[in-house]
Design a protein around this motif. Structure first.
Motif, PDB file in Angstrom:
ATOM      1  N   SER A  89       0.533  -1.485   0.038  1.00 13.63           N
ATOM      2  CA  SER A  89       0.394   0.039   0.035  1.00 13.63           C
ATOM      3  C   SER A  89       0.761   1.110   0.051  1.00 13.63           C
ATOM      4  O   SER A  89       2.019   1.320   0.799  1.00 13.63           O
ATOM      5  CB  SER A  89      -0.971   0.199   1.128  1.00 13.63           C
ATOM      6  N   LEU A  95     -10.196   5.275  10.577  1.00 10.42           N
ATOM      7  CA  LEU A  95      -9.814   4.751   8.480  1.00 10.42           C
ATOM      8  C   LEU A  95      -8.761   3.517   8.195  1.00 10.42           C
ATOM      9  O   LEU A  95      -7.609   4.451   8.606  1.00 10.42           O
ATOM     10  CB  LEU A  95     -10.021   5.598   7.407  1.00 10.42           C
ATOM     11  N   GLN A  96      -8.425   2.603   8.268  1.00  9.36           N
ATOM     12  CA  GLN A  96      -7.936   1.679   8.126  1.00  9.36           C
ATOM     13  C   GLN A  96      -7.126   1.599   6.585  1.00  9.36           C
ATOM     14  O   GLN A  96      -8.027   1.238   6.145  1.00  9.36           O
ATOM     15  CB  GLN A  96      -7.877   0.083   8.794  1.00  9.36           C
ATOM     16  N   PRO A  97      -5.983   1.095   6.224  1.00  9.64           N
ATOM     17  CA  PRO A  97      -5.677   1.216   5.252  1.00  9.64           C
ATOM     18  C   PRO A  97      -6.684  -0.147   5.007  1.00  9.64           C
ATOM     19  O   PRO A  97      -6.583  -0.882   5.296  1.00  9.64           O
ATOM     20  CB  PRO A  97      -4.286   0.946   5.444  1.00  9.64           C
ATOM     21  N   LYS A  98      -6.207  -0.671   2.946  1.00  9.42           N
ATOM     22  CA  LYS A  98      -6.680  -1.290   2.716  1.00  9.42           C
ATOM     23  C   LYS A  98      -5.671  -2.837   3.012  1.00  9.42           C
ATOM     24  O   LYS A  98      -6.086  -3.883   2.810  1.00  9.42           O
ATOM     25  CB  LYS A  98      -6.647  -1.550   1.327  1.00  9.42           C
ATOM     26  N   ASP A  99      -4.450  -2.562   3.270  1.00 11.41           N
ATOM     27  CA  ASP A  99      -3.770  -3.670   3.048  1.00 11.41           C
ATOM     28  C   ASP A  99      -2.929  -4.255   4.870  1.00 11.41           C
ATOM     29  O   ASP A  99      -2.544  -4.978   4.982  1.00 11.41           O
ATOM     30  CB  ASP A  99      -2.808  -4.030   1.889  1.00 11.41           C
ATOM     31  N   GLU A 145      -3.321  -3.729   9.142  1.00 10.25           N
ATOM     32  CA  GLU A 145      -4.230  -2.565  10.009  1.00 10.25           C
ATOM     33  C   GLU A 145      -3.206  -1.716  11.283  1.00 10.25           C
ATOM     34  O   GLU A 145      -2.354  -3.115  11.311  1.00 10.25           O
ATOM     35  CB  GLU A 145      -5.309  -3.337  11.155  1.00 10.25           C
ATOM     36  N   LYS A 160      -1.887  -8.339   6.417  1.00  8.57           N
ATOM     37  CA  LYS A 160      -2.448  -9.094   6.418  1.00  8.57           C
ATOM     38  C   LYS A 160      -1.752 -10.837   5.710  1.00  8.57           C
ATOM     39  O   LYS A 160      -1.244 -10.557   4.290  1.00  8.57           O
ATOM     40  CB  LYS A 160      -3.539  -8.641   5.342  1.00  8.57           C
TER      41      LYS A 160
END
Length: 287
Positions: free
Chosen positions: A135, A184-188, A190, A210
């Motif tokens: 990310s 708001l957590q990033p997509k890829d 936490e 992840k």
């Protein structure tokens, strides 16, 4: 230098690089440190918003810093080495590991990549920050805060915790202390933070990329500096990658030099061979 000592030497800077690249598991799921303590009355009576405000007020801005740091690997084997760290706020991080007065390994982080150099064997590794996190949006400032024990919110609208960023975080109680989680957590990945139960400071931080790594960072020996406010005097890192890897960074703030206009850059060393970070991690887990 025998092969095992060589690998342990690289571990001192590589585990630091792993921290920069992969972080630790989510605090809300996997932080299992005993961060509790006798809670002072004034802390116990404060609301989460009041505690967050006190935390923000303990921080101050800085431009650059140089200071000694002790880099200690405790697992899978043990080794402790002296190093010199330099940081330009939101620009770069440089850590030079020395033995007998000579640089034997170094770490350099900028907003694009992480570089580790092995002087003894004339080898280096370079990894993209964006590739490692999967990310964009993770900045050098975020990594500096992670290493030095400050809370932050990633992204262009984020930064080190401030009062205006209060609307960007959520609070949740836990047995370890007050959790502060960016809303708001990033997509890829936490990430989150735990405040100490007995003080308005960050006691632990976590990042969960992840399906990759698990671990936790704890912060001890809080330091109040005249130039830039509060930091963690020691950052202890535990990562799980098939086998536990653990290291600590003990910062010598008493010898720190602030805001001197320090400038550094990284250049690929001529004649050095490039090695793969995955191969180094694999060797570490087999020790």
């Amino acid at each position: 230098m025998n092969r095992k000592l060589h690998i342990l030497l690289l571990a001192s800077v590589t585990i630091t690089a792993i921290l920069c690249l992969t972080g630790c598991s989510a605090a809300k799921k996997n932080a299992k440190r005993d961060l509790s303590g006798e809670i002072p009355t004034d802390i116990a009576l404060q609301t989460p918003a009041q505690r967050y405000t006190a935390l923000c007020e303990s921080y101050a801005d800085w431009q650059d810093v140089t200071m000694p740091v002790r880099v200690s690997v405790t697992s899978p084997k043990s080794i402790s080495l002296s190093a010199r760290a330099a940081m330009k706020r939101d620009k770069w991080i440089s850590i030079s590991v020395r033995m007998l007065g000579f640089e034997v390994a170094s770490l350099f982080v900028d907003n694009d990549s992480v570089h580790v150099v092995d002087r003894y064997h004339k080898a280096y590794l370079s990894e993209s920050i964006a590739k490692a996190f999967g990310s964009a949006g993770v900045s050098v400032a975020d990594i500096q805060d992670l290493l030095l024990g400050r809370g932050f919110v990633t992204g262009d609208a984020g930064g080190t915790f401030t009062l205006p960023l209060a609307t960007a975080v959520e609070f949740a109680p836990s047995t370890e202390g007050l959790m502060i989680l960016p809303a708001l957590q990033p997509k890829d990945f936490e990430y989150g933070f735990i405040m100490a139960a007995d003080a308005n400071r960050i006691a632990a931080a976590s990042v969960n990329i992840k399906d990759k790594h698990a671990g936790v960072i704890t912060y001890t020996d809080p330091i109040e500096t005249r130039q830039a406010g509060c930091f963690a005097g020691e950052s202890s890192i535990e990562l799980m990658h098939g086998k536990k890897m653990a290291a600590s960074l003990k910062w010598n703030f008493s010898s720190a030099k602030w805001n001197t206009g320090e400038e550094r850059s990284w250049k690929r060393p001529s004649g050095y061979s490039r090695i793969d970070a995955t191969a180094i991690i694999s060797k570490l887990t087999k020790l």
